[in-house]
Motif scaffolding. Structure first.
Motif, PDB file in Angstrom:
ATOM      1  N   UNK A 184       0.835  -1.205   0.000  1.00 26.03           N
ATOM      2  CA  UNK A 184       0.000   0.000   0.000  1.00 26.03           C
ATOM      3  C   UNK A 184       0.870   1.256   0.000  1.00 26.03           C
ATOM      4  N   UNK A 185       1.973   1.213   0.740  1.00 29.37           N
ATOM      5  CA  UNK A 185       2.873   2.369   0.786  1.00 29.37           C
ATOM      6  C   UNK A 185       3.538   2.574  -0.574  1.00 29.37           C
ATOM      7  N   UNK A 186       4.041   1.488  -1.175  1.00 23.61           N
ATOM      8  CA  UNK A 186       4.654   1.590  -2.499  1.00 23.61           C
ATOM      9  C   UNK A 186       3.661   2.145  -3.514  1.00 23.61           C
ATOM     10  N   UNK A 187       2.421   1.639  -3.443  1.00 19.47           N
ATOM     11  CA  UNK A 187       1.398   2.086  -4.382  1.00 19.47           C
ATOM     12  C   UNK A 187       1.086   3.563  -4.192  1.00 19.47           C
ATOM     13  N   UNK A 188       0.971   3.989  -2.941  1.00 19.86           N
ATOM     14  CA  UNK A 188       0.666   5.398  -2.671  1.00 19.86           C
ATOM     15  C   UNK A 188       1.780   6.313  -3.164  1.00 19.86           C
ATOM     16  N   UNK A 189       3.023   5.897  -2.943  1.00 17.05           N
ATOM     17  CA  UNK A 189       4.148   6.718  -3.398  1.00 17.05           C
ATOM     18  C   UNK A 189       4.176   6.780  -4.922  1.00 17.05           C
ATOM     19  N   UNK A 190       3.996   5.621  -5.563  1.00 12.19           N
ATOM     20  CA  UNK A 190       4.032   5.597  -7.024  1.00 12.19           C
ATOM     21  C   UNK A 190       2.903   6.436  -7.626  1.00 12.19           C
ATOM     22  N   UNK A 191       1.715   6.351  -7.038  1.00 14.07           N
ATOM     23  CA  UNK A 191       0.584   7.120  -7.569  1.00 14.07           C
ATOM     24  C   UNK A 191       0.767   8.616  -7.299  1.00 14.07           C
ATOM     25  N   UNK A 192       1.304   8.961  -6.143  1.00 12.45           N
ATOM     26  CA  UNK A 192       1.571  10.373  -5.859  1.00 12.45           C
ATOM     27  C   UNK A 192       2.666  10.906  -6.776  1.00 12.45           C
ATOM     28  N   UNK A 193       3.643  10.070  -7.043  1.00 10.55           N
ATOM     29  CA  UNK A 193       4.721  10.454  -7.963  1.00 10.55           C
ATOM     30  C   UNK A 193       4.165  10.651  -9.371  1.00 10.55           C
ATOM     31  N   UNK A 194       3.251   9.779  -9.775  1.00 10.83           N
ATOM     32  CA  UNK A 194       2.598   9.935 -11.066  1.00 10.83           C
ATOM     33  C   UNK A 194       1.739  11.197 -11.094  1.00 10.83           C
ATOM     34  N   UNK A 195       1.111  11.520  -9.964  1.00 10.67           N
ATOM     35  CA  UNK A 195       0.348  12.763  -9.879  1.00 10.67           C
ATOM     36  C   UNK A 195       1.260  13.983 -10.036  1.00 10.67           C
ATOM     37  N   UNK A 262       4.395  13.367  -0.773  1.00 13.91           N
ATOM     38  CA  UNK A 262       5.377  12.292  -0.982  1.00 13.91           C
ATOM     39  C   UNK A 262       6.359  12.243   0.186  1.00 13.91           C
ATOM     40  N   UNK A 263       6.780  13.406   0.661  1.00 10.99           N
ATOM     41  CA  UNK A 263       7.699  13.438   1.808  1.00 10.99           C
ATOM     42  C   UNK A 263       7.074  12.785   3.032  1.00 10.99           C
ATOM     43  N   UNK A 264       5.786  13.022   3.257  1.00 10.78           N
ATOM     44  CA  UNK A 264       5.107  12.398   4.394  1.00 10.78           C
ATOM     45  C   UNK A 264       5.053  10.885   4.229  1.00 10.78           C
ATOM     46  N   UNK A 265       4.819  10.415   3.010  1.00 10.20           N
ATOM     47  CA  UNK A 265       4.810   8.973   2.764  1.00 10.20           C
ATOM     48  C   UNK A 265       6.185   8.356   2.998  1.00 10.20           C
ATOM     49  N   UNK A 266       7.223   9.140   2.770  1.00  7.32           N
ATOM     50  CA  UNK A 266       8.584   8.658   3.016  1.00  7.32           C
ATOM     51  C   UNK A 266       8.929   8.660   4.499  1.00  7.32           C
ATOM     52  N   UNK A 267       8.063   9.288   5.305  1.00  7.31           N
ATOM     53  CA  UNK A 267       8.368   9.411   6.722  1.00  7.31           C
ATOM     54  C   UNK A 267       9.367  10.510   7.005  1.00  7.31           C
ATOM     55  N   UNK A 268       9.416  11.517   6.139  1.00  8.47           N
ATOM     56  CA  UNK A 268      10.378  12.607   6.282  1.00  8.47           C
ATOM     57  C   UNK A 268       9.643  13.936   6.427  1.00  8.47           C
ATOM     58  N   UNK A 269      10.400  14.977   6.732  1.00  4.29           N
ATOM     59  CA  UNK A 269       9.841  16.311   6.843  1.00  4.29           C
ATOM     60  C   UNK A 269       9.494  16.880   5.475  1.00  4.29           C
ATOM     61  N   UNK A 270       8.690  17.950   5.442  1.00  2.00           N
ATOM     62  CA  UNK A 270       8.244  18.500   4.152  1.00  2.00           C
ATOM     63  C   UNK A 270       9.380  18.984   3.258  1.00  2.00           C
ATOM     64  N   UNK A 271      10.503  19.414   3.850  1.00  2.00           N
ATOM     65  CA  UNK A 271      11.615  19.879   3.020  1.00  2.00           C
ATOM     66  C   UNK A 271      12.161  18.777   2.119  1.00  2.00           C
ATOM     67  N   UNK A 272      11.990  17.525   2.550  1.00  5.38           N
ATOM     68  CA  UNK A 272      12.467  16.416   1.700  1.00  5.38           C
ATOM     69  C   UNK A 272      11.738  16.415   0.357  1.00  5.38           C
ATOM     70  N   UNK A 273      10.476  16.762   0.369  1.00  2.00           N
ATOM     71  CA  UNK A 273       9.718  16.783  -0.880  1.00  2.00           C
ATOM     72  C   UNK A 273      10.200  17.841  -1.846  1.00  2.00           C
ATOM     73  N   UNK A 274      10.756  18.925  -1.332  1.00  2.00           N
ATOM     74  CA  UNK A 274      11.218  20.001  -2.207  1.00  2.00           C
ATOM     75  C   UNK A 274      12.451  19.614  -3.006  1.00  2.00           C
ATOM     76  N   UNK A 275      13.167  18.583  -2.561  1.00  2.00           N
ATOM     77  CA  UNK A 275      14.387  18.168  -3.259  1.00  2.00           C
ATOM     78  C   UNK A 275      14.133  17.085  -4.314  1.00  2.00           C
TER      79      UNK A 275
END
Length: 490
Positions: A184-195, A262-275
């Motif tokens: 479910x986590x892999x699917x959510x990340x992949x779909x969010x990445x596709x979004x 996506x950063x939240x799905x990775x278990x990281x802070x929001x700044x991770x998503x900006x990179x």
């Protein structure tokens, strides 16, 4: 003498028969589970009609564990690995596995002999008018006692063994649950990445639209200078340009929000998503269903596997509950030293020993055991119903995913044709407008149609990839239950 021997034998046989009859009478009067049962069964996947909805295809195969690599984006692969290493959601699943494993270790301990040692020291004044005789009566004494004890429950009816098997099945269910969480986590990340890729594609289209409308503003200014247009056309062109720029800003905001997601799905802070770099996703593999559907789906979907293991666990829970109706026999023995004072503790005279069986037989418990067994059967029925519903949902997920992909493919053919025609009409209208052969309304209508056609094609392409991701998840995402044969054997 002979008569006396026969008389003794007859007396012995009568005594044995009386004991047997008495024991049988006690068993008859004991609590029993007559009339308590279940008629529920796990459904077989072949029992559902799927031939038309789930057609097998030549070369079809199950998704591989690295199914996301089919899109050719190394960053997506890295994000999935990062999520596995640091996601709190997966940590929760691992904690549940650890808890189930600890419970199974406790159940295993109950099947083994128990050995313990103890020591106690007691300072006590003994009564002069009680059981202790002189010279200890009326005096203070220090009693030292050391014991080594052992016990073992024979488990003649398999109660402890069934409890252990139930606990082991729960461990297997927890492990399958963890795989379901990971999928479910892999699917959510992949779909969010596709979004995120979708939003970038829409941003490109909108950016092109902004450039197109800036060109219309310039052409309109020239036409006004030549007396071909009025301020109405200028204001209209300016308003359309501002609208396109507002749409571009809105897309930028959605892109940032998706990065945070996506950063939240990775278990990281929001700044991770900006990179995260812009996605570079490809088309993916051709969609073909494997030929062993739906039979093998039950060992490929982690949620189905978890449901099967829970049914298996409840089967053993029922057997454990039934064993509670029979006598328990526990063997125990102890060896130690017991003496007043320290001086005589280590002498042979201070030895104390005991050994013997303890038998517990439930005769009348007010219906507690029957109620417990009924509860176990109710849990079993619920587990079976949950499995059957999960199977129905799994088959529907696969069929729905396949039909959506086929529908999207058909839509893409028409949408691409419409896009080509709208682009040609837009270019022709713009050329005529620049030459003074048509008005601004014609250009704006052509532009609107071209923009809608481009967005439709982009959305359909992203929808198809999203549906591919969902279908891979519906087919288990490359998971295989290695313990499936154990359930079948039981």
């Amino acid at each position: 003498m002979f008569k006396q021997v026969n008389h003794d034998r007859l007396t012995s046989r009568l005594a044995q028969t009386s004991i047997t009859l008495a024991f049988a009478a006690v068993l008859t009067a004991c609590a029993n589970y007559a009339g308590i049962h279940s008629d529920k069964d796990m459904a077989e996947p072949q029992s559902y009609a799927t031939a038309q909805s789930l057609p097998a295809a030549d070369g079809g195969r199950w998704p591989a564990p690295d199914w996301a690599d089919q899109f050719g984006d190394a960053q997506l692969h890295a994000l999935l690995d990062e999520a596995i290493a640091g996601s709190p959601t997966l940590d929760q699943a691992r904690a549940r596995i650890a808890a189930a494993s600890a419970y199974s270790e406790t159940a295993r301990a109950n099947t083994l002999p128990q050995v313990g040692a103890s020591y106690s020291w007691t300072r006590q004044r003994y009564s002069e008018n009680a059981l202790v005789p002189p010279p200890y009566a009326g005096s203070w004494q220090s009693e030292n006692k050391g014991l080594l004890s052992a016990s073992y429950e024979l488990d003649l009816w398999g109660k402890n063994r069934e409890a252990l098997r139930a606990a082991v099945s729960q461990v297997q269910a927890s492990q399958a649950d963890a795989e379901a969480v990971r999928l479910a986590l892999d699917t959510s990340i992949a779909r969010s990445y596709n979004q995120l890729a979708r939003l970038y594609a829409l941003r490109d289209i909108t950016q092109s639209d902004v450039a197109q409308r800036e060109q219309i503003v310039r052409i309109t200014a020239g036409r006004i200078a030549n007396g071909l247009d009025t301020e109405v056309e200028r204001k209209t062109a300016d308003a359309n340009l501002a609208t396109s720029r507002a749409t571009l800003s809105a897309l930028d905001g959605r892109i940032v929000a998706t990065r945070y997601q996506i950063a939240a799905l990775l278990g990281k802070g929001p700044d991770r998503g900006l990179s995260i770099d812009r996605p570079r996703l490809g088309i993916g593999d051709e969609v073909r269903l494997p030929g062993n559907l739906p039979a093998d789906l039950v060992s490929r979907r982690p949620d189905l596997v978890a449901a099967r293991w829970r049914v298996d666990s409840m089967t053993h829970d029922i057997k454990e509950a039934k064993a509670e109706f029979y006598p328990d026999i526990n063997l125990s023995a102890s060896l130690g030293l017991d003496a007043f004072g320290f001086g005589r503790l280590l002498t042979a005279a201070s030895r104390t020993m005991s050994a013997g069986p303890a038998i517990h037989l439930p005769i009348f418990d007010g219906g507690a055991l029957r109620a417990q067994l009924k509860g176990r059967y109710a849990d079993f029925d619920y587990a079976v119903a949950t499995y059957n519903q999960t199977l129905v949902t799994a088959l529907s997920d696969v069929a729905t995913g396949l039909s959506q992909i086929r529908s999207t493919d058909a839509q893409l053919v028409d949408a691409t044709s419409a896009q080509d025609a709208a682009r040609s009409a837009q270019q022709l209208a713009l050329t005529q407008y620049r030459a003074g052969l048509t008005n601004q309304l014609t250009v704006l209508n052509a532009e609107t149609n071209a923009l809608a056609a481009e967005r439709a094609v982009a959305d359909l392409k992203m929808d198809r990839r999203d549906q591919q991701i969902a279908l891979a998840a519906a087919l288990g995402g490359g998971y295989t239950d290695t313990q499936a044969d154990a359930i079948a054997a039981r």
